[in-house]
Each structure stands twice: as C-alpha cells, then as structure tokens.
Design a protein around this motif. Structure first.
Motif, PDB file in Angstrom:
ATOM      1  N   ALA A 121       0.815  -1.197   0.000  1.00 24.87           N
ATOM      2  CA  ALA A 121       0.000   0.000   0.000  1.00 24.87           C
ATOM      3  C   ALA A 121       0.858   1.260   0.000  1.00 24.87           C
ATOM      4  N   ASP A 123      -5.607   3.607   2.031  1.00 23.65           N
ATOM      5  CA  ASP A 123      -6.354   2.411   1.652  1.00 23.65           C
ATOM      6  C   ASP A 123      -5.337   1.281   1.498  1.00 23.65           C
ATOM      7  N   THR A 145      -5.378  -1.315  -0.098  1.00 20.63           N
ATOM      8  CA  THR A 145      -5.311  -1.913  -1.436  1.00 20.63           C
ATOM      9  C   THR A 145      -4.790  -0.931  -2.489  1.00 20.63           C
ATOM     10  N   MET A 146      -4.447   0.270  -2.077  1.00 21.61           N
ATOM     11  CA  MET A 146      -4.099   1.332  -3.021  1.00 21.61           C
ATOM     12  C   MET A 146      -2.589   1.541  -3.069  1.00 21.61           C
ATOM     13  N   TYR A 147      -2.011   1.433  -4.249  1.00 21.41           N
ATOM     14  CA  TYR A 147      -0.606   1.796  -4.437  1.00 21.41           C
ATOM     15  C   TYR A 147      -0.523   2.869  -5.507  1.00 21.41           C
ATOM     16  N   SER A 148       0.625   3.506  -5.603  1.00 21.47           N
ATOM     17  CA  SER A 148       0.821   4.575  -6.562  1.00 21.47           C
ATOM     18  C   SER A 148       1.838   4.150  -7.612  1.00 21.47           C
ATOM     19  N   ILE A 163      -2.521   6.666  -8.660  1.00 16.93           N
ATOM     20  CA  ILE A 163      -2.951   5.514  -7.882  1.00 16.93           C
ATOM     21  C   ILE A 163      -3.728   4.522  -8.738  1.00 16.93           C
ATOM     22  N   ASN A 164      -3.835   3.287  -8.232  1.00 17.19           N
ATOM     23  CA  ASN A 164      -4.561   2.234  -8.937  1.00 17.19           C
ATOM     24  C   ASN A 164      -6.018   2.163  -8.514  1.00 17.19           C
ATOM     25  N   SER A 165      -6.434   3.010  -7.563  1.00 22.15           N
ATOM     26  CA  SER A 165      -7.755   2.895  -6.963  1.00 22.15           C
ATOM     27  C   SER A 165      -8.825   3.563  -7.810  1.00 22.15           C
ATOM     28  N   LYS A 219     -11.259   4.977  -6.535  1.00 22.27           N
ATOM     29  CA  LYS A 219     -11.653   6.168  -5.781  1.00 22.27           C
ATOM     30  C   LYS A 219     -10.986   7.422  -6.340  1.00 22.27           C
ATOM     31  N   ASN A 220      -9.799   7.260  -6.902  1.00 20.35           N
ATOM     32  CA  ASN A 220      -9.078   8.335  -7.570  1.00 20.35           C
ATOM     33  C   ASN A 220      -8.853   9.553  -6.679  1.00 20.35           C
TER      34      ASN A 220
END
Length: 541
Positions: free
Chosen positions: A286, A310, A312-315, A336-338, A340-341
C-alpha cells in the motif's frame, strides 16, 4: 459527531474552460482543519488526451481561485510557491518564476550542456537555485541480463539517462555539480524498473532537498533509495533504502518502493511518499506517507508516523508528503490504482481526515501543496451590485480584457434574473491565467444583493443575521443554526478591511466585531458558512 461536507464541483465558466479543468470532488471533514491555498496540476498520463492540462489554485474550501490551461502534452508538473514568495513551474526545458501577479520575472535552467529535469526545483535561502538535470552516457550493459523480455541482456552501447544535481548562484553560475554516473554502480538499480535494453532510464531522480546542515538529500526512484551528498567534497554520506542500504529499520520491515518527495521537516525527521509500487506483476504494498527519525551516526531509521489511505491502493508514480505548520499533513498520492481516484488528503497527527480532493476521471497531480499563509494576496475581482431602474446587475469591474461568468456570459455586467450562485473569471498575469471572484449566492430576487440597507438587520442566509444596520460601534453576527467559518469586510473598492477565521469552538456562537475604526460609508460583509458564501452591504455611520 464530525460533520462532513461533500461538494462535487463542476467548473461552470464558459464551455472551453470547463473542458480544460476537470470536475472534482471536495470533501470537507473539518472546516477549521485547513487554511490557505492549494497549488496543483491536474494531470492525465494515460490516453486519451494524455498530458498536463492546467495549473490550479484552490482555496481552503476547494473553490478555484486561479487556473491556467496548459493544453495537452505540456510538461509542467512542479507548480508551487518558493520560500522567497515567487511562484515556479516547469515548461519548455526550464523553470519559470513569476511574482504575486502571476507575471513571469525570471527563468532558470541547467548549465554546462546538462538538460534540465522537470522533477524538482528549489530556491535556496541565499537566493541560489538547486535543480535536477540529466545527461546521456553510452554504457556496455551486455553483462546485465535484467531487461525485458525477462533475461534479455543489455546493449553493448546502451544509451543511459544519468541524473545530475546542479546549484546555480543568483547570476546563474554553476557553484556545485554532482553526476550520478561518477558515484553509482549500474547494479545499484532495482532491475524491475528496466525494460528497453538499448535506452535506459537508470537513476530516475525525482526530488532534491537542501538539508539542515547544508548538504543535499536526493531521491532516486529506480534505486528505491535516498542518499545524502556532501556539498563540500561531493562524497555520499549515507544511503537509505535500495540495494546499497546502510540503515537498520528498527520498527518497519517493509521497504519503500519507487519513493517520491524526500523532505527534511522542522522537527528534524524526514518525510517521503512510499509509492509501494515497482512494476506490475512483482511485489508491491500500500502507498504510505512516511516520517522517519534517522540516527545518521549509528545508521538507524525509526518510523515515528505513517499514514495509509487504503490498504489496497498503491501509486504507480509521482506524489508527495507535506507537513504543514499547524501539524497536519498533506498526502498527495500521485498515479494511484484505486477507482476512488483520490488526489490528496489532509490529515491531522491522529490520522483524522480534514480535507480531501478527488478528480472524477483518471486525473492525478504530480505534487500538491498547501500554503497556509502567502506573502501576498490574490487581487481577485470584487463583484458589486447595482440597481438600474429596478433591474439588478452584478458588476465585475472595469479594466479586464475578458469576462467569463459561471452561466457562460461574457460581459462585464450580469443581469440577475434568478436565485443562483454567481462568480466570474478574468485574465490574470502575463502567462495566460485567469482568476476568479468570490461566489455570491442570491436568494432574494426582490433585494438580491442586500441593497436595502435601511432595515434593522441583514438576513445573510442559512439563518445568519447581521445587526444593527447601520452600525456605529459594534456589528453583531448571530448564527444559531449554521457554522460560520470566516467573516470578512471589504470597502467599495474591494479592499479587505477586516478578516477573521473562526475555530470550531466558537463558530456557532454570536460574534461581535468592533467597526469603530472604519470610516463612514458603505461596506460589504462576507460570511462563509457550511461551505457557502453570503455577501451583503451594510452602512457604517
């Protein structure tokens, strides 16, 4: 219970501007949690329409104060206010500096045949400039079977991009120069970043920082490493992270990957954004904002604060961490990969969210900054209201080359025909930017701007009352329902005469303002409450 205000802001100037500035979400978790202005560059690095699109300045409520369209495929990532008060950004292989009116006053680029790198640029306390550059070297990489497809050997004459650090004096003379190729071995790179065996982005340095002792901190993304460079003899004083790591991490077994934005903060610790990403298909974790306490003698690193938005979120790239003067921390997550942005969030020391901005599509920002105090003020157009034969108009003021109202109108005067929210953008500075007025919310079409100043109390909206009117000594703001965030008073020329930011402790109480120092005449009182702005006239007698 914490009150959360969420706004979806669709920028409502003319159609061409709306297409330049993407819609975004603003969530205010605590209206007293942030102050000042946010500088960022909304960026889309993937197709379609890849490129850096606009420079944005938002106020503490998330409203746009300034924007400049950059078009597509324009590299301008590092938009910020320097310690000397000038604003800087990168374009056309150089950094531009402009003053508080957004007028270009200088430009800086690397010397000695070095190409200027867009990643970072610092104006130092002595007026010198610290910046990154790069050069291309030919290397025999045939002994390194690290390239893609997996196991491919490098070229015997690979073109290798190598970063350079330069310091220029105020006359743009080079006073310090440091070449990565002279101090690193090629094998210091994390091989997962390597792809093309012929053209190699080797060190990928992305941040420089003048350390408290006068030496230089350097972040090399493709090494997953921070180093400290001795500015006297150019030696490497220590290496943190990566293949050549010299530090023992006392309370953290997770290495940082692809880090960005090394900074030395006021308490002596360092911060960085651990992007948590190497490349697709290999281990990642993360994205984390990290604060380390370093023992530079015994070579130990201790995590004293961290923040994960988060798990589960990486950049994939970019991002930054900024410790603010009030103790809060701005964390900008980059690419990020989320879904949610989220672009950036401001949290307090206990990791409670205060403020958040998220673009609706795949936009991100290379870095985002919050400047809680600026050494100058934005000269924003001041809207006034006039009554012409029973028809009310908003007047944006004379002297601007163009006007862009939120309803698409392009004239100086805007007839008020409906209860609505109004604002206008006008040109600002010499670089093609625009600045906005404050918003005015009209709720009463019979007296849209509070011109009937002979009444005993002014009804501001949201249940806020201001009295007496006229006032000679004390002006009382009474709000039993709404939360008042700020109170400002302007004269008819738009000069700010009074301004106060209210904390959560007293924001809902009755507030008294001493107006005895004001000259007799008509003034505007502007109140922000629950994310809305109300402006009315009152008389000082």
């Amino acid at each position: 219970m914490q009150k959360i205000l969420t706004c979806i802001i669709y920028l409502f100037v003319c159609c061409s501007v709306k297409s330049q500035i993407p819609p975004y979400h603003t969530t205010i978790f605590d209206s007293t949690g942030t102050t000042g202005y946010y500088f960022l560059v909304p960026t889309r690095l993937t197709s379609p329409n890849a490129g850096f699109h606009s420079q944005l300045v938002l106020d503490r409520y998330g409203d746009v104060v300034y924007y400049k369209s950059l078009g597509t495929l324009t590299n301008s990532p590092d938009f910020k206010v320097q310690p000397d008060g000038r604003i800087s950004y990168f374009r056309n292989q150089q950094f531009y500096l402009f003053d508080s009116t957004f007028t270009i006053v200088d430009s800086v680029s690397c010397k000695n045949g070095i190409t200027t790198d867009s990643h970072d640029f610092q104006v130092l306390p002595n007026g010198n400039f610290l910046l990154l550059g790069y050069e291309t070297s030919t290397m025999d990489l045939s002994s390194y079977a690290w390239f893609k497809p997996t196991g491919t050997h490098g070229s015997v004459s690979a073109s290798v991009k190598c970063n350079v650090v330069q310091e220029l004096d105020i006359n743009k003379n080079v006073v310090f120069e440091w070449h990565c190729k002279d101090y690193f071995a090629f094998a210091d790179v994390d091989s997962v970043w390597l792809s093309n065996p012929n053209i190699v982005d080797w060190t990928h340095c992305n941040a420089i920082e003048l350390d408290d002792d006068g030496n230089i901190l350097l972040s090399s993304r493709h090494f997953n490493e921070i180093i400290k460079i001795n500015r006297t003899d150019s030696t490497i004083m220590w290496r943190l992270g990566g293949v050549q790591n010299e530090f023992t991490f006392l309370n953290d077994s997770t290495p940082f990957y692809g880090q960005h934005d090394i900074r030395r903060i006021q308490n002596g610790n360092i911060t960085l954004l651990d992007d948590g990403f190497r490349v697709t298909g290999v281990p990642f974790h993360a994205c984390r904002a990290m604060e380390y306490q370093l023992d530079e003698i015994n070579k130990t690193a201790t995590v004293v604060w961290d923040y994960t938005y988060d798990s589960t979120m990486y950049s994939k790239a970019t991002g930054n961490v900024e410790r603010l003067p009030n103790g809060n921390t701005l964390v900008n997550f980059g690419m990020i990969n989320s879904v949610k942005n989220t672009t950036f969030v401001v949290v307090d020391s206990l990791k409670n969210k205060k403020f958040e901005v998220a673009f609706i599509d795949t936009m991100s920002s290379y870095r985002s900054f919050n400047f809680q105090q600026l050494p100058w003020v934005f000269n924003r157009p001041q809207l006034s209201c006039i009554d012409s034969g029973g028809t009310y108009y908003l007047d944006a003021g004379a002297g601007y080359a163009s006007y862009s109202w939120n309803d698409g109108s392009t004239n100086r005067f805007l007839p008020i025909t409906s209860a609505d929210t109004f604002s206008v953008f006008v040109p600002y500075g010499s670089d093609g930017g625009f600045i906005s007025s404050e918003k005015i919310i009209v709720t009463n079409l019979n007296d849209p701007c509070g011109l009937n100043t002979d009444v005993g109390a002014i009804q501001m909206g949201e249940g806020v009352r201001v009295y007496p009117n006229p006032a000679s000594e004390i002006l009382t703001i009474d709000s039993k329902q709404a939360t008042i965030n700020s109170i400002s008073i302007y004269n008819l020329l738009g000069k700010l005469e009074f301004d106060v930011q209210l904390s959560s402790a007293n924001a809902t109480h009755q507030t008294e303002i001493d107006v005895r120092s004001l000259s007799q005449g008509i003034y505007f009182i502007q109140i922000r409450t629950n994310g809305k702005i109300f402006t009315k006239k009152f008389v000082k007698n």
